[in-house]
Scaffold this motif. Sequence first.
Motif, short mmCIF file in Angstrom:
data_model
loop_
_atom_site.label_atom_id
_atom_site.label_comp_id
_atom_site.label_asym_id
_atom_site.label_seq_id
_atom_site.Cartn_x
_atom_site.Cartn_y
_atom_site.Cartn_z
N VAL A 298 0.90 -1.36 0.00
CA VAL A 298 -0.12 0.06 0.04
C VAL A 298 0.97 1.22 0.06
O VAL A 298 0.64 2.26 -0.98
N ASN A 299 1.95 1.32 1.03
CA ASN A 299 2.74 2.32 0.89
C ASN A 299 4.01 2.20 0.16
O ASN A 299 4.78 3.13 -0.12
N GLY A 300 4.03 0.92 -0.22
CA GLY A 300 5.46 0.63 -0.87
C GLY A 300 6.66 0.59 -0.09
O GLY A 300 7.69 1.21 -0.47
N ILE A 301 6.53 -0.08 1.05
CA ILE A 301 7.54 -0.02 2.14
C ILE A 301 8.14 -1.38 2.41
O ILE A 301 7.40 -2.32 1.86
N ASP A 302 9.26 -1.46 2.90
CA ASP A 302 9.54 -2.89 3.49
C ASP A 302 8.54 -3.68 3.91
O ASP A 302 7.94 -3.54 5.18
N GLU A 303 8.31 -4.88 3.65
CA GLU A 303 7.45 -5.75 4.29
C GLU A 303 8.08 -6.20 5.66
O GLU A 303 9.09 -6.81 5.72
N LEU B 294 -3.66 -1.75 6.19
CA LEU B 294 -4.71 -2.75 6.13
C LEU B 294 -6.10 -2.03 5.16
O LEU B 294 -6.63 -2.62 4.34
N LYS B 295 -6.02 -0.62 5.51
CA LYS B 295 -7.11 -0.12 4.90
C LYS B 295 -7.14 0.28 3.29
O LYS B 295 -8.08 0.32 2.67
N GLY B 296 -5.87 0.18 3.11
CA GLY B 296 -5.55 0.42 1.53
C GLY B 296 -5.32 -1.04 0.59
O GLY B 296 -5.04 -0.78 -0.54
#
Length: 458
Positions: free
Chosen positions: A67-72, A90-92
């Motif tokens: 969603v934010n394109g960040i580290d898993e 979660l919302k996205g």
Amino acid sequence: MDKKNNTLRISTNYKIMKRIIAVIALIGSVSSSLKAQTIDPASIKSKMQWFADAKLGIFIHSGIYAVNGIDESWSFHNKKISYAGYMKQLKGFTLDKYDPAFWAELIKESGARYAVITTKHHDGVAMYDTRMNNLSIVKATPAKKDMVKPLFDELRKRDIKCGAYFSLIDWSYPDYPGFLKDSSRYKVEDDYGRWDRFRSFFQGQIKEISNKFNPDLWWFDGDWEHSAEQWESEKVRQIILSHNSQSIINGRLQGYGDYETPEQNFPVSRPKYNWWELCMTTNNNWGYHPDDTNWKTPYEIITIFTDAVSNGGNLLLDIGPRADGTIPQEEIDVLKELGAWNKRNGESVFNTVGGIPQGHFYGPTTLSKDSTTLYLFVQGHINGNVTLKGLMNKIEDITVLGSQEKLTHKIVGKISWSAIPGLVYINVPEKAEDKYVTVLKLKLDGPIKLYAGHGGLN
Ligand code: FHN
């Protein structure tokens, strides 16, 4: 005896009992772990054959981190973002453009024989409808659907084996010790009961994944945070095999797996494992990371792939889909290019075995299972001859895969009175070259025989 003293004595007895039970459990699990080390190699050889022949798998890291394109998971664990901030993703997570048939078709087109998808990463968010808690994309995101079964169904329609990635670590679960890099909820040795509750939880998820999806392959991750005894690795292996004795398990179960999984780092010398798989990202990140444009080129991926196969291993190449279920175009393109190369040259990788020892040919090689065919992989532009050293066999035919061009060869330096073979020079005309890696197929007069001496008289 007053009530208070009595209560005090009962709670002390309870604590003693708990420790005794824990010690017995520990002894039991240690002894079973000693048994587990005697996993019968013959019993896994046949079921590993499809994996050994498969050579190429596609890894899929799908999760709310897209969603934010960040580290898993690591982004909150390493405190780059707060846990609350991370879980807002979660919302996205919508999967509103998720097309499992398109994913499966793309995986098929790449030439891959298996695919491995995250069922749960370290963040604890299940990508399927887990009944063990409420943290899943079904119950906690707008996606409101399981993404695993639809994909497995589409993959199996295409005869592609299905792998379930499962993180033993669950940094969200209230009874899991670990949480952030510098803080944990408790120590296992201080609260075996709490650790037992977590074990029942994660093992329950393994049972439900077995029952719901029947994975051909289990890709455990995160085993480094606890021991085989604490994970009950032997029991986990038995849970899986009692459901499907043909399931294969990767080597991240603290010694109870079937094959090894070197990650991102390319072997120079041939690994000594019976079976191994290099897992690798397509850019530098496992999940969707729009800021990471460091894409490996098709040439780089094909050379890495053929190098792994030459060393007797597989490549598990990762993609990181977006939160809406679409796949970045760069990953689509590279999987298609890899697939086109496999269409031209797949005979030299799939169903082969690792190649000849280094020193005979300056590049990767593979062999047919009966070793009567030797494949030479020539990277990039060839510019004339390639050389093969120490081949005792007579070469009956040389074909360039893809172009089907027939090539001639010249033996140089063979001394009539010496048993040592001469050098083989093969001329490859530019028009026969592949745009990435050119494969020469050498048909030999029988199973390969090599000379690996130092050229002396004896
Ligand atoms: O911590 C994970 C990481 O996020 C990723 O899933 C890789 C893929 O093999 N495995 C772990 C790191 O070894």
